[in-house]
Design a protein around this motif. Structure first.
Motif, PDB file in Angstrom:
ATOM      1  N   PHE A 202       0.834  -1.206   0.000  1.00  0.00           N
ATOM      2  CA  PHE A 202       0.000   0.000   0.000  1.00  0.00           C
ATOM      3  C   PHE A 202       0.865   1.252   0.000  1.00  0.00           C
ATOM      4  O   PHE A 202       0.572   2.220  -0.699  1.00  0.00           O
ATOM      5  CB  PHE A 202      -0.927   0.016   1.216  1.00  0.00           C
ATOM      6  N   LEU A 203       1.926   1.215   0.759  1.00  0.00           N
ATOM      7  CA  LEU A 203       2.798   2.390   0.820  1.00  0.00           C
ATOM      8  C   LEU A 203       3.400   2.704  -0.541  1.00  0.00           C
ATOM      9  O   LEU A 203       3.505   3.853  -0.935  1.00  0.00           O
ATOM     10  CB  LEU A 203       3.927   2.163   1.833  1.00  0.00           C
ATOM     11  N   LYS A 204       3.782   1.642  -1.254  1.00  0.00           N
ATOM     12  CA  LYS A 204       4.454   1.866  -2.531  1.00  0.00           C
ATOM     13  C   LYS A 204       3.495   2.203  -3.656  1.00  0.00           C
ATOM     14  O   LYS A 204       3.849   2.912  -4.585  1.00  0.00           O
ATOM     15  CB  LYS A 204       5.254   0.617  -2.917  1.00  0.00           C
ATOM     16  N   HIS A 205       2.290   1.653  -3.579  1.00  0.00           N
ATOM     17  CA  HIS A 205       1.412   1.743  -4.741  1.00  0.00           C
ATOM     18  C   HIS A 205       0.209   2.641  -4.563  1.00  0.00           C
ATOM     19  O   HIS A 205      -0.442   2.970  -5.529  1.00  0.00           O
ATOM     20  CB  HIS A 205       0.955   0.346  -5.144  1.00  0.00           C
ATOM     21  N   TYR A 206      -0.077   2.990  -3.347  1.00  0.00           N
ATOM     22  CA  TYR A 206      -1.217   3.866  -3.158  1.00  0.00           C
ATOM     23  C   TYR A 206      -0.710   5.235  -2.777  1.00  0.00           C
ATOM     24  O   TYR A 206      -0.033   5.394  -1.769  1.00  0.00           O
ATOM     25  CB  TYR A 206      -2.169   3.317  -2.098  1.00  0.00           C
ATOM     26  N   PRO A 207      -1.019   6.228  -3.633  1.00  0.00           N
ATOM     27  CA  PRO A 207      -0.577   7.583  -3.358  1.00  0.00           C
ATOM     28  C   PRO A 207      -1.012   7.990  -1.965  1.00  0.00           C
ATOM     29  O   PRO A 207      -2.069   7.605  -1.493  1.00  0.00           O
ATOM     30  CB  PRO A 207      -1.309   8.412  -4.418  1.00  0.00           C
ATOM     31  N   LEU A 208      -0.178   8.743  -1.301  1.00  0.00           N
ATOM     32  CA  LEU A 208      -0.510   9.221   0.037  1.00  0.00           C
ATOM     33  C   LEU A 208      -1.627  10.228  -0.095  1.00  0.00           C
ATOM     34  O   LEU A 208      -1.414  11.427  -0.244  1.00  0.00           O
ATOM     35  CB  LEU A 208       0.731   9.870   0.657  1.00  0.00           C
TER      36      LEU A 208
ATOM     37  N   MET B   1       4.305   1.199 -13.213  1.00  0.00           N
ATOM     38  CA  MET B   1       3.587   0.852 -11.980  1.00  0.00           C
ATOM     39  C   MET B   1       2.091   0.900 -12.214  1.00  0.00           C
ATOM     40  O   MET B   1       1.545   1.885 -12.709  1.00  0.00           O
ATOM     41  CB  MET B   1       3.991   1.855 -10.888  1.00  0.00           C
ATOM     42  N   VAL B   2       1.456  -0.181 -11.876  1.00  0.00           N
ATOM     43  CA  VAL B   2       0.013  -0.249 -12.030  1.00  0.00           C
ATOM     44  C   VAL B   2      -0.618   0.776 -11.088  1.00  0.00           C
ATOM     45  O   VAL B   2      -0.351   0.770  -9.892  1.00  0.00           O
ATOM     46  CB  VAL B   2      -0.530  -1.656 -11.692  1.00  0.00           C
ATOM     47  N   SER B   4      -3.406   3.058  -8.958  1.00  0.00           N
ATOM     48  CA  SER B   4      -4.198   2.636  -7.804  1.00  0.00           C
ATOM     49  C   SER B   4      -5.624   2.241  -8.164  1.00  0.00           C
ATOM     50  O   SER B   4      -6.556   2.560  -7.468  1.00  0.00           O
ATOM     51  CB  SER B   4      -4.195   3.743  -6.763  1.00  0.00           C
ATOM     52  N   SER B 183      -2.647  12.460   7.453  1.00  0.00           N
ATOM     53  CA  SER B 183      -3.229  11.714   6.341  1.00  0.00           C
ATOM     54  C   SER B 183      -2.193  11.045   5.433  1.00  0.00           C
ATOM     55  O   SER B 183      -2.542  10.170   4.660  1.00  0.00           O
ATOM     56  CB  SER B 183      -4.103  12.642   5.509  1.00  0.00           C
ATOM     57  N   HIS B 184      -0.950  11.438   5.535  1.00  0.00           N
ATOM     58  CA  HIS B 184       0.031  10.827   4.644  1.00  0.00           C
ATOM     59  C   HIS B 184       0.706   9.608   5.295  1.00  0.00           C
ATOM     60  O   HIS B 184       1.615   9.025   4.711  1.00  0.00           O
ATOM     61  CB  HIS B 184       1.085  11.853   4.232  1.00  0.00           C
ATOM     62  N   ARG B 186       0.206   5.773   6.895  1.00  0.00           N
ATOM     63  CA  ARG B 186      -0.741   4.659   6.878  1.00  0.00           C
ATOM     64  C   ARG B 186      -0.524   3.766   8.098  1.00  0.00           C
ATOM     65  O   ARG B 186       0.596   3.378   8.397  1.00  0.00           O
ATOM     66  CB  ARG B 186      -0.549   3.855   5.597  1.00  0.00           C
TER      67      ARG B 186
END
Ligand SMILES: NC(=O)c1ccc[n+]([C@@H]2O[C@H](COP(=O)([O-])OP(=O)(O)OC[C@H]3O[C@@H](n4cnc5c(N)ncnc54)[C@H](O)[C@@H]3O)[C@@H](O)[C@H]2O)c1
Ligand SMILES: NC(=O)c1ccc[n+]([C@@H]2O[C@H](COP(=O)([O-])OP(=O)(O)OC[C@H]3O[C@@H](n4cnc5c(N)ncnc54)[C@H](O)[C@@H]3O)[C@@H](O)[C@H]2O)c1
Lengths: 213, 213
Positions: A202-208, B1-2, B4, B183-184, B186
């Motif tokens: 999630f950290l790598k692929h989901y934008p913050l 990168m795929v 989100s 929010s940044h 996780r």
DNA sequence: ATGGTTTTGTGAAAGTAATCACGAAAACTT
DNA sequence: AAGTTTTCGTGATTACTTTCACAAAACCAT
């Protein structure tokens, strides 16, 4: 007993609410709003109100919820009074940690017996829990419906069959093995390696994102 | 990168698929169908096909999936090659278990440093991981983005603020405290007591249904 | 080659959960 | 006592996830 209308997602949050309400009572707080609760347990306030509403109208408009009332209500609903006895199979790294901790803060679950193969551990106690040889499983387990499984993954499937045969109904499975059980047995998997990898993914692929708050 | 587009539910299953594919390769299996995979990981076969389909058409009709191809694909997608360094805060019961295990089977995450307050542990190693005093956190943590938190709940909030200030982006939180983060950052909560209570609740309140299979 | 079989990939449907948003009730305020 | 504020409970909506079911493609056997 409230019938099975309650969504699973709600059921999973109930112990969380319960624990926080307990804290509040220890702080002598008498009332709490869904908004306060929301900030504490990090669940949307509308979700909390919806969750509670499955059990009827527990709050008062303009006031919130009475902590003691709510707590008593959930104590019954969650059977917090009845103690569920749990066994632990596999007194290794993880199993030992659980035995020492033994979910003491809960007053409704308690590990009462542990089993292992390792000769050095048999006959000793950890956290007050006696450790038996796994050969005594059939003899000593009956009566216990819930098992925490912390053995090597390679042993999981065979052990599961044994447990099911003895009459176990619920297994909290910490091994990476996805075990096979008949439909009347419930298994919850807690796969710590997967959790860690998922977090990294999630950290790598989901934008913050800018989540609200 | 795929991007989100991938549902969170899917993302959480990816490490599971990956691990099983790895097993298959070690068994020298060259192909696998969604049905086989389904039985092994206990996820509906249609769900597996749907999950894979987010990444494109990875399989062949009438054949299934090529294990090596799929594994290589996911290795890249999941960044299995890049090693993510992780720190652990709180070398107690649970923390010690994690250090000894250290997610060795994963080749993409590794606990490289641990921190604690207890004088007796400082300067020692567990499972090859050096344990530092928590006072050295600001000095030694930078560079590490992911933290496993296994300290007492009462310390969690303050520690979280510290971690966030140093630049941590992901926290795997084993304390019962629901920590507050900007929010940044996780946070994944793994609340073992809640998991156990939820299992007990389900057993008591959900009829032992005849699930399919 | 042909025909039966297997298995994917995916639209559509169903199921589950979270969130919005607001009327109503109760609580406070003056 | 009237007006303002708070907060619940919930219908409606939106979002997310799983599952069904089937055409199309590729396999396999003869
Ligand atoms: N420790 C961790 O941090 C961690 C993290 C993720 C997953 N896991 C999983 O949790 C499980 C336990 O991990 P661990 O680190 O505690 O392992 P461990 O090797 O320390 O402990 C396993 C224990 O099970 C006992 N055992 C083996 N076979 C048995 C049998 N047939 N019956 C009864 N006892 C038996 C062993 O004697 C040992 O004490 C493993 O499946 C592991 O993959 C552990
Ligand atoms: N052990 C379990 O089975 C279990 C189960 C459920 C939840 N938990 C939760 O996991 C957490 C850890 O549990 P545990 O059993 O390992 O507890 P523990 O008391 O054995 O370990 C906590 C460790 O954190 C260290 N510590 C305390 N304050 C610190 C600080 N400010 N900075 C760094 N280190 C600090 C302590 O020295 C200790 O070594 C707790 O929050 C507990 O509620 C544990």
């Amino acid at each position: 007993m409230v019938k099975s209308k309650i969504p699973q997602a709600t059921a999973k949050r109930l112990p969380l609410y319960y624990r926080y309400l307990n804290n509040l009572q220890h702080q002598e707080k008498t009332r709490v709003s869904s908004k306060e609760l929301s900030e504490a347990v990090k669940v949307d306030s509308a979700t909390i109100r919806r969750d509670f509403s499955y059990f009827g109208a527990l709050g008062k408009k303009g006031y919130g919820y009475n902590v003691e009332y709510l707590l008593n209500f959930f104590r019954e609903t969650l059977d917090q009074d009845e103690l569920t006895e749990v066994a632990l199979i596999g007194v290794g790294n993880l199993g030992t940690a659980f035995l020492k901790y033994n979910f003491l803060k809960n007053n409704n679950t308690k590990i009462v017996k542990a089993f292992d193969t390792a000769g050095t551990k048999i006959g000793t106690e950890i956290g007050g829990v006696p450790i038996f040889h796994i050969d005594e499983l059939e003899e000593r387990l009956p009566g216990i419906k819930v098992v925490i499984l912390t053995i090597p993954a390679s042993e999981a499937e065979v052990m599961t069959e044994r447990l099911v045969k003895i009459g176990v109904e619920g297994i909290l499975n910490f091994t990476p093995a996805r075990i096979t059980v008949p439909s009347h047995v419930r298994v919850h998997h807690i796969d710590l390696a997967v959790e860690l990898q998922a977090l990294v993914y999630f950290l790598k692929h989901y934008p913050l994102e800018d989540k609200k708050e």
